[in-house]
Scaffold this active site. Structure first.
Site, PDB file in Angstrom:
ATOM      1  N   GLU A 318       0.829  -1.216   0.000  1.00  0.00           N
ATOM      2  CA  GLU A 318       0.000   0.000   0.000  1.00  0.00           C
ATOM      3  C   GLU A 318       0.864   1.268   0.000  1.00  0.00           C
ATOM      4  OE1 GLU A 318      -3.467   1.887   2.907  1.00  0.00           O
ATOM      5  OE2 GLU A 318      -2.099   0.365   3.658  1.00  0.00           O
ATOM      6  N   ASP A 352      -1.323  10.108   5.022  1.00  0.00           N
ATOM      7  CA  ASP A 352      -2.481   9.713   5.823  1.00  0.00           C
ATOM      8  C   ASP A 352      -3.284  10.909   6.305  1.00  0.00           C
ATOM      9  OD1 ASP A 352      -2.037   7.017   5.627  1.00  0.00           O
ATOM     10  OD2 ASP A 352      -1.082   6.807   7.593  1.00  0.00           O
TER      11      ASP A 352
END
Length: 443
Positions: A318, A352
């Site tokens: 990822e 994030d």
């Protein structure tokens, strides 16, 4: 040959297939499909100990909730959302509608049309993932989705105020304090109080992921996802402290979140492992990060960067950070990853939380066939065709007739024949004088 200083299993979709989870989710979806709001309320009370007259927040409630937040929280949300919105808008601007004339009077076109309703799931189990509101809702709104439904669970019986603020500021049209499979299923199949959506986006736990998997087809989804993953490619110039900190930053997502270091320097690898052992005991989230590193962490020493990049591509993780002297070379050297983070000034945590790219990304090897959530996921690329020139229609009709008969599709062939007969006078055995008369009347 690579040297493995720390080994662990590598997760795949097969490893995470849990029959009990699948069966439980299937039962919940079926119950909600049959019993609607009654079933949703039952599961909200059972799983979250949560009950309200309406799970949807009113405008007045949203205003009151936002007013409880420190102004700095609002300022920070505004900053982050401006970054996400700017990048999402750049993505949207790159998608242009086209129309080309392929033959005289033959026009073929392509349009990017947003879905009409999207569901955004913002997790809140271990952490209130406020940032997921930016990623799912803003991206949908920039794509042009007119109705965005947003759901997030209560946290220990409380409404997560910062997440609600982020949802509202991102542009959600409906906000529900509702979590888990019951939220995903309600958005997908609809109930008396929640109209169904066309697609669902956002991360979640194993139950949420399984619910999306089972509902895919009935609704669209962004992607299948599992535990958060991080892999760092490092050479001898990398900072071992930064490397250790960044590996643990993602391991704290959960006890099953893999963190992998692939480096060309055994000395660096050993320093990183030492730093991890020093940092872990003082982490407030060590109950998650510790088992993740112990059970799923790997350290691999490659012979050179060519081998390091090949190993990284084999993982297809990822998040991939590049801590090398020339990090941008990874843009051409690598191909299987969810997102690249180039250089030590960049970290996955930026992605994030604050930098503006989307953090909803493929895991468990799915990066081999898909990218992450972006504006294009909310768009349907549709085509249209128009033939204005009769001569071109006749030419296409003749070819269509021949091509269709090769495949034994007589009905298709006759659609082509009819145009060739009408516009070019081509004779066909199945078109007799009665057809010609009808054709003359039509003209």
């Amino acid at each position: 040959m690579p040297l493995h200083l720390k080994t662990a299993p590598t997760k795949t979709f097969a490893d995470t297939a849990q029959q009990d989870v699948a069966e439980r989710v299937r039962g919940i979806i079926g119950d909600i499909r049959e019993n609607g709001d009654t079933a949703v309320r039952r599961y909200a009370e059972q799983f979250d100990n949560w009950s309200r007259d309406s799970y949807r927040l009113s405008d007045d409630e949203i205003t009151e909730i936002i007013a409880t937040l420190d102004p700095q929280v609002i300022t920070d949300i505004e900053f982050v959302q401006s970054q996400v919105r700017r990048f999402a808008q750049a993505q949207r601007d790159s998608l242009v509608d086209i129309e080309v004339e392929t033959l005289p009077g033959v026009f073929l076109g392509q349009k990017h049309v947003p879905v009409q309703a999207a569901g955004a799931y913002i997790p809140g189990g271990k952490y209130p993932l406020t940032a997921s509101a930016h990623m799912t809702i803003i991206t949908a709104k920039v794509a042009g989705v007119p109705r965005v439904v947003a759901c997030t669970p209560p946290i220990r019986g409380e409404i997560p105020a910062a997440t609600v603020a982020a949802m509202k500021m991102a542009g959600a049209d409906e906000i529900y304090i509702l979590g888990g499979v019951q939220a995903v299923a309600a958005m997908a199949v609809g109930t008396d109080s929640i109209d169904p959506v066309n697609m669902i986006a956002g991360p979640g736990n194993a139950y949420v992921a399984e619910a999306k998997r089972q509902l895919f087809g009935e609704v669209g989804i962004d992607l299948f996802a599992g535990p958060t993953e991080i892999l760092i490619v490092a050479d001898e110039h990398a900072d071992p402290f930064f490397t250790a900190v960044d590996l643990l930053s993602q391991a704290e997502h959960g006890p099953d979140s893999p963190a992998v270091l692939v480096t060309t320097s055994q000395a660096l690898a050993e320093e990183v492992m030492d730093w991890i052992e020093k940092i872990l005991p003082g982490m407030p989230t060590r109950d998650y990060a510790g088992p993740a590193w112990r059970d799923w962490g790997q350290v691999i020493v490659a012979d050179d960067l060519d081998e390091a990049y090949r190993i990284a591509d084999d993982f297809a993780f990822e998040h991939v950070q590049i801590f090398t002297q020339n990090p941008r070379e990874a843009l051409t050297r690598m191909h299987d990853y969810g997102a690249l983070f180039l250089g030590e000034n960049t970290c996955v945590s930026y992605g994030d939380k604050v930098i503006g790219t989307n953090h909803v990304l493929p895991t468990l090897g799915a990066a081999r066939y898909t990218g992450g959530l972006w504006v294009g996921k909310y768009l349907r690329t549709v085509t249209y065709q128009e033939v204005q020139n009769t001569q071109s229609s006749a030419e296409l009709g003749a070819v269509c007739g021949r091509a269709a008969r090769v495949e034994l599709f007589e009905g298709h062939a006759r659609s082509g024949d009819a145009r060739a007969w009408r516009h070019a006078g081509t004779e066909f055995a199945w078109i007799d004088e009665s057809h010609a008369a009808v054709g003359a009347d039509a003209r």
